[in-house]
Design a protein around this motif. Structure first.
Motif, short mmCIF file in Angstrom:
data_model
loop_
_atom_site.label_atom_id
_atom_site.label_comp_id
_atom_site.label_asym_id
_atom_site.label_seq_id
_atom_site.Cartn_x
_atom_site.Cartn_y
_atom_site.Cartn_z
N GLN A 100 0.91 -1.21 -0.01
CA GLN A 100 -0.03 -0.05 0.05
C GLN A 100 0.83 1.32 -0.17
OE1 GLN A 100 -2.53 -0.28 3.45
NE2 GLN A 100 -4.03 -1.85 2.42
N PHE B 214 0.62 2.40 -3.92
CA PHE B 214 -0.90 3.08 -3.72
C PHE B 214 -1.17 4.23 -2.77
CE2 PHE B 214 -5.51 2.28 -2.71
CZ PHE B 214 -5.97 2.94 -3.94
N SER C 40 -4.59 -2.91 -9.81
CA SER C 40 -3.07 -3.50 -9.60
C SER C 40 -3.53 -4.86 -9.76
CB SER C 40 -2.94 -3.18 -8.04
OG SER C 40 -3.73 -4.03 -7.29
N ASP D 73 -11.53 2.57 1.10
CA ASP D 73 -9.73 2.16 0.92
C ASP D 73 -9.71 1.93 -0.74
OD1 ASP D 73 -11.10 -0.18 0.31
OD2 ASP D 73 -10.29 -1.26 1.82
N LYS E 121 -10.77 -0.25 -3.00
CA LYS E 121 -10.22 -1.68 -3.29
C LYS E 121 -11.48 -2.29 -3.83
CE LYS E 121 -6.38 -2.29 -0.37
NZ LYS E 121 -5.87 -3.50 0.69
N ASN F 286 -6.06 -3.01 -5.87
CA ASN F 286 -6.03 -1.35 -5.60
C ASN F 286 -6.65 -0.69 -7.00
OD1 ASN F 286 -5.06 -1.70 -3.09
ND2 ASN F 286 -2.82 -1.60 -4.15
N LYS G 113 -7.11 2.59 -9.24
CA LYS G 113 -6.61 3.79 -9.58
C LYS G 113 -7.50 4.57 -10.54
CE LYS G 113 -2.12 6.00 -11.24
NZ LYS G 113 -0.77 5.80 -11.71
#
Length: 451
Positions: free
Chosen positions: A182, A186, A202, A432, A434, A447, A449
């Motif tokens: 993390q 990220f 990710s 988070d 995710k 993750n 983005k």
């Protein structure tokens, strides 16, 4: 020339005279009036007992065959006994090795040891019953088997303590690795939906096998609360089964407890509230899930109360590509609570519905251009619906989006790797940023983005 006459004189009183008496008066000779020789023979019976002799001969043959069968059994059991005694000796060595040093083994399979010991015990019982004898050898074998079973149970108890320590250390290492990934890769901008959407995912973070430690529990999901109450920001929820039914939800206070499989609460669903389909969502300390074909259920974790609403147009004919019975797909993001389904009116295309959380009803809805049966799954992020589909056995792609603010639809390709081919759950969490995937029984996360 003399004629010899044999006169068979039969008398009941003389029947079955012993053969040794035949020489003493039972055979006599005399001269007749005409000078002929007369012999008098007294036989024990008028008929020879041939049927009795035949019966005795048959009994004798049967006894010979039975003796041969029993001898063959003894030879067979002797061979088996030698093999099993050798195996028992090997088992003894294995148990002694485990008892003497924990450094001489990598993984203990105590259940296998117990099964083998039960097989030995059954063999000894079989031999004892077949031979129909009592022997100190059998008693000695019984005692040795019982002692070894006791030692195995004690070793298992000892090893569980060791495994618990190892599991705690393993959880710490996994947490460090997760934190490292993390920190380096990220840095999400929580709550910011000003971009143009998702840019990439990710590589998959494969956490571990499910809490049941069962490879057969392939249908299920794991998630975090998308709008957590204070003090429950780190809570995780898991629910899975070997079928697409949902019987339980397990709640974990934080990530470490999830890894250690130590839940602080287990919600066992009453029979009337058993779920169907696995695309549940957690929001505001409540779990939203599907019951039957078109019923939305809400389980308040705090009060343990249940409520439901019916979406009458939701059809039971359209599920996602990988698993059946996925008719209602719940999602929570930065903009609220959602449910996705398909209807006969939409001809199988996914409908996105915004839910009023207080009234627990449909507030608004949009029809997409995605046939649900062709999609692997779908999720919501920043008010945008994203759909996924199969590329190959190890690759999936996000290929479609619908912005509920503008109504804009887009077709594109954002490929991402999968740990295994099939997955029954995909859910985005805004706290988070995710994606949480339940991938053939494994916890997997990505993750996200944004552009």
């Amino acid at each position: 020339m003399f004629s010899v006459l044999l006169l068979l004189l039969v008398s009941p009183a003389l029947a079955w005279i012993p053969i040794e008496d035949w020489e003493s008066g039972n055979v006599t000779a005399s001269e007749g009036d005409s000078g002929q020789c007369l012999c008098h023979v007294y036989l024990p019976d008028t008929t020879f007992p041939a049927d009795r002799v035949e019966h005795m001969q048959q009994i004798s043959k049967d006894m010979i065959i039975e003796v041969e069968i029993q001898m063959n059994k003894l030879v067979s059991y002797e061979a088996k006994l030698e093999v099993y005694l050798k195996d028992l000796s090997q088992l003894t060595l294995r148990v002694n090795m485990l008892e003497s040093s924990t450094n001489k083994y990598i993984k203990l399979d105590f259940e296998l040891l117990r099964i083998e010991l039960r097989e030995f015990e059954a063999l000894v019982s079989q031999l004892k019953e077949s031979l129909n004898v009592s022997s100190p050898l059998f008693d000695s074998l019984y005692t040795e088997i019982q002692n070894m079973t006791m030692i195995v149970n004690q070793l298992e108890s000892y090893d569980k303590s060791n495994l618990e320590v190892i599991r705690i250390e393993f959880a710490k290492l996994q947490k460090k690795l997760e934190d490292c990934q993390q920190d380096q890769n990220f840095k999400p901008d929580m709550g910011n939906c000003n971009g143009t959407g998702i840019m990439s995912l990710s590589k998959p973070h494969v956490i571990q096998l499910n809490a049941h430690l069962s490879g057969s529990y392939v249908a299920g999901g794991w998630a975090k609360d998308s709008k957590p109450l204070r003090g429950y920001e780190s809570m995780y929820v898991y629910g899975a089964h070997s079928t697409t039914r949902i019987y339980d939800f397990y709640l974990y206070s934080n990530y470490d407890k999830l890894i250690l499989r130590t839940e602080f609460k287990r919600n066992h669903l009453p029979d009337a509230w058993i779920g169907l389909g696995n695309n549940f969502a957690v929001r505001g300390h409540s779990i939203y899930y599907q019951r039957n074909t078109n019923e939305m259920c809400k389980n308040n974790v705090t009060t343990d109360r249940y409520d439901y609403r019916v979406i009458s147009e939701a059809s039971g004919s359209f599920s996602y590509a990988y698993y059946s019975n996925q008719f209602l797909d719940f999602a929570g993001d930065e903009n609220g609570l959602w449910v996705m389904y398909a209807s006969d009116t939409s001809k199988g295309k996914i409908i996105v519905a915004k839910l009023d959380e207080k009234a627990f009803g449909v507030e608004n809805k949009w029809t997409t251009d995605v046939y649900k049966q062709l999609a692997g799954n779908a999720f919501m992020a920043c008010g945008v619906m994203y759909a996924t589909r199969l590329v190959d056995l190890t690759t999936e792609e996000i290929f479609y989006s619908l912005d509920t603010k503008t109504g804009e639809e887009r077709h594109f390709s954002i490929p991402f790797q999968k740990f295994q081919e099939k997955y029954s759950y995909l859910d985005y969490n805004p706290t988070d940023q995710k994606l949480y995937m339940y991938n053939n029984g494994y916890y997997v996360s990505y993750n996200v983005k944004f552009n």
